[in-house]
Design an enzyme around this catalytic site. Structure first.
Site, PDB file in Angstrom:
ATOM      1  N   LYS A  72       0.823  -1.191   0.000  1.00  0.00           N
ATOM      2  CA  LYS A  72       0.000   0.000   0.000  1.00  0.00           C
ATOM      3  C   LYS A  72       0.867   1.255   0.000  1.00  0.00           C
ATOM      4  CE  LYS A  72      -3.363  -2.232   3.120  1.00  0.00           C
ATOM      5  NZ  LYS A  72      -2.635  -3.244   3.930  1.00  0.00           N
ATOM      6  N   GLY A  73       2.148   1.077   0.344  1.00  0.00           N
ATOM      7  CA  GLY A  73       3.014   2.238   0.579  1.00  0.00           C
ATOM      8  C   GLY A  73       3.141   3.203  -0.576  1.00  0.00           C
TER       9      GLY A  73
ATOM     10  N   GLU B 117       7.442   2.177  -6.458  1.00  0.00           N
ATOM     11  CA  GLU B 117       7.612   1.744  -5.070  1.00  0.00           C
ATOM     12  C   GLU B 117       7.799   2.978  -4.177  1.00  0.00           C
ATOM     13  OE1 GLU B 117       7.080   0.045  -2.679  1.00  0.00           O
ATOM     14  OE2 GLU B 117       8.360  -1.731  -2.565  1.00  0.00           O
ATOM     15  N   ASP B 118       7.478   2.826  -2.920  1.00  0.00           N
ATOM     16  CA  ASP B 118       7.630   3.959  -1.995  1.00  0.00           C
ATOM     17  C   ASP B 118       9.083   4.175  -1.590  1.00  0.00           C
ATOM     18  OD1 ASP B 118       7.684   1.587  -0.521  1.00  0.00           O
ATOM     19  OD2 ASP B 118       6.205   2.219   0.963  1.00  0.00           O
TER      20      ASP B 118
ATOM     21  N   ASP C 262      14.916  -0.068   0.565  1.00  0.00           N
ATOM     22  CA  ASP C 262      15.660  -0.152   1.818  1.00  0.00           C
ATOM     23  C   ASP C 262      16.743  -1.219   1.625  1.00  0.00           C
ATOM     24  OD1 ASP C 262      16.042   0.398   4.598  1.00  0.00           O
ATOM     25  OD2 ASP C 262      14.783  -1.294   5.137  1.00  0.00           O
TER      26      ASP C 262
ATOM     27  N   LYS D 103      17.161   4.498   0.513  1.00  0.00           N
ATOM     28  CA  LYS D 103      18.060   4.503   1.682  1.00  0.00           C
ATOM     29  C   LYS D 103      19.280   3.670   1.306  1.00  0.00           C
ATOM     30  CE  LYS D 103      14.751   4.155   5.500  1.00  0.00           C
ATOM     31  NZ  LYS D 103      14.293   3.179   6.511  1.00  0.00           N
TER      32      LYS D 103
ATOM     33  N   PHE E  76      13.832   5.656  10.170  1.00  0.00           N
ATOM     34  CA  PHE E  76      12.524   5.113   9.806  1.00  0.00           C
ATOM     35  C   PHE E  76      11.544   6.258   9.577  1.00  0.00           C
ATOM     36  CE2 PHE E  76       8.530   2.891  10.007  1.00  0.00           C
ATOM     37  CZ  PHE E  76       8.822   1.762   9.245  1.00  0.00           C
TER      38      PHE E  76
HETATM   39  P1  IMP Z   1      13.250  -3.710   1.285  1.00  0.00           P
HETATM   40  O1  IMP Z   1      12.880  -5.039   0.725  1.00  0.00           O
HETATM   41  O2  IMP Z   1      14.070  -3.847   2.530  1.00  0.00           O
HETATM   42  O3  IMP Z   1      13.906  -2.795   0.278  1.00  0.00           O
HETATM   43  O4  IMP Z   1      11.927  -3.107   1.838  1.00  0.00           O
HETATM   44  C1  IMP Z   1      11.200  -2.130   1.214  1.00  0.00           C
HETATM   45  C2  IMP Z   1       9.882  -1.982   1.949  1.00  0.00           C
HETATM   46  O5  IMP Z   1      10.094  -1.835   3.344  1.00  0.00           O
HETATM   47  C3  IMP Z   1       9.180  -0.719   1.524  1.00  0.00           C
HETATM   48  O6  IMP Z   1       8.307  -0.954   0.451  1.00  0.00           O
HETATM   49  C4  IMP Z   1       8.437  -0.316   2.778  1.00  0.00           C
HETATM   50  O7  IMP Z   1       7.184  -0.943   2.827  1.00  0.00           O
HETATM   51  C5  IMP Z   1       9.275  -0.847   3.907  1.00  0.00           C
HETATM   52  N1  IMP Z   1      10.141   0.211   4.510  1.00  0.00           N
HETATM   53  C6  IMP Z   1      11.480   0.299   4.451  1.00  0.00           C
HETATM   54  N2  IMP Z   1      11.935   1.384   5.096  1.00  0.00           N
HETATM   55  C7  IMP Z   1      10.839   2.018   5.562  1.00  0.00           C
HETATM   56  C8  IMP Z   1      10.654   3.245   6.301  1.00  0.00           C
HETATM   57  O8  IMP Z   1      11.585   3.989   6.672  1.00  0.00           O
HETATM   58  N3  IMP Z   1       9.363   3.560   6.591  1.00  0.00           N
HETATM   59  C9  IMP Z   1       8.305   2.798   6.212  1.00  0.00           C
HETATM   60  N4  IMP Z   1       8.434   1.664   5.516  1.00  0.00           N
HETATM   61  C10 IMP Z   1       9.692   1.268   5.189  1.00  0.00           C
HETATM   62 MG    MG Z   2       6.016  -0.987   0.621  1.00  0.00          MG
END
Ligand code: IMP
Ligand code: MG
Length: 186
Positions: free
Chosen positions: A48-49, A104-105, A108, A136, A158
């Protein structure tokens, strides 16, 4: 700005204001418009992000395009990735021979997107690019993930708001802020 005082009080600080976000989203829409001339891309919103970013971005793209939605779980309600990626809702339409842009939002660890890229390429997309609002880079665990379009590089904190949540809350904040660690450390 403080119609959401109850939510804003959980933030340590505002990282990106709605005005800064709007300007970058407009810029990105113009870039995508230029890059996809003569094409009809499929914009894929990762629920949903990315929903808030997606709604704004598609209105800045001056091209015929179609939309699709996907939901993926990677986080649960914690603030660290589990490394396990699961499709909760798949695309409605076939992407064979389509020019796909994943929206994507935030990137990370990169685990979610690197997995998604793999499965969408396997389905025969003609081209596949990734557009993210936030990145990030300090937290990247996947080496080979190329992010094609990015609005903001942010520090390792975060963040919530503009679609991003903590435990499903804060998505409706129009600005993006650093969530006070006391909210998730208690
Ligand atoms: P990744 O697989 O670790 O790159 O995760 C990405 C997902 O983690 C994003 O789509 C977000 O839903 C969540 N996420 C990562 N960092 C944050 C943050 O700082 N705030 C909120 N959601 C985050
Ligand atoms: Mg997300």
């Amino acid at each position: 700005m403080n119609n959401n005082a109850e939510l804003y009080k959980d933030l340590d600080r505002i990282l990106l204001t709605r005005e800064e976000i709007r300007a970058k989203v407009q810029e990105l829409g113009a870039r995508i418009t230029a890059d996809y001339q003569g094409k009809k891309p499929v914009l894929v919103c990762i629920l949903k992000g990315a929903s808030v970013f997606f709604a704004d971005l598609i209105r800045e793209i001056e091209l015929p395009l179609t939309l699709d939605f996907m939901a993926i779980s990677s986080y649960g309600s914690a603030t660290k990735t589990s490394g396990v990626v699961r499709i909760l809702k798949d695309l409605d339409n076939d992407i064979l021979d389509k020019d796909v842009i994943i929206v994507e939002d935030i990137v990370d660890s990169g685990i979610t997107l690197s997995y998604l890229r793999k499965i969408l390429v396997q389905r025969g997309a003609r081209s596949l690019r990734i557009a993210t609002l936030l990145d990030k880079p300090a937290r990247r665990k996947v080496e080979d993930l190329h992010v094609d379009y990015m609005c903001f590089d942010i520090p390792d904190a975060f963040v919530v708001g503009y679609g991003l949540d903590y435990d499903q809350t804060y998505r409706n904040l129009p600005d993006i802020g650093v969530l006070s660690p006391k909210i998730y450390e208690k």
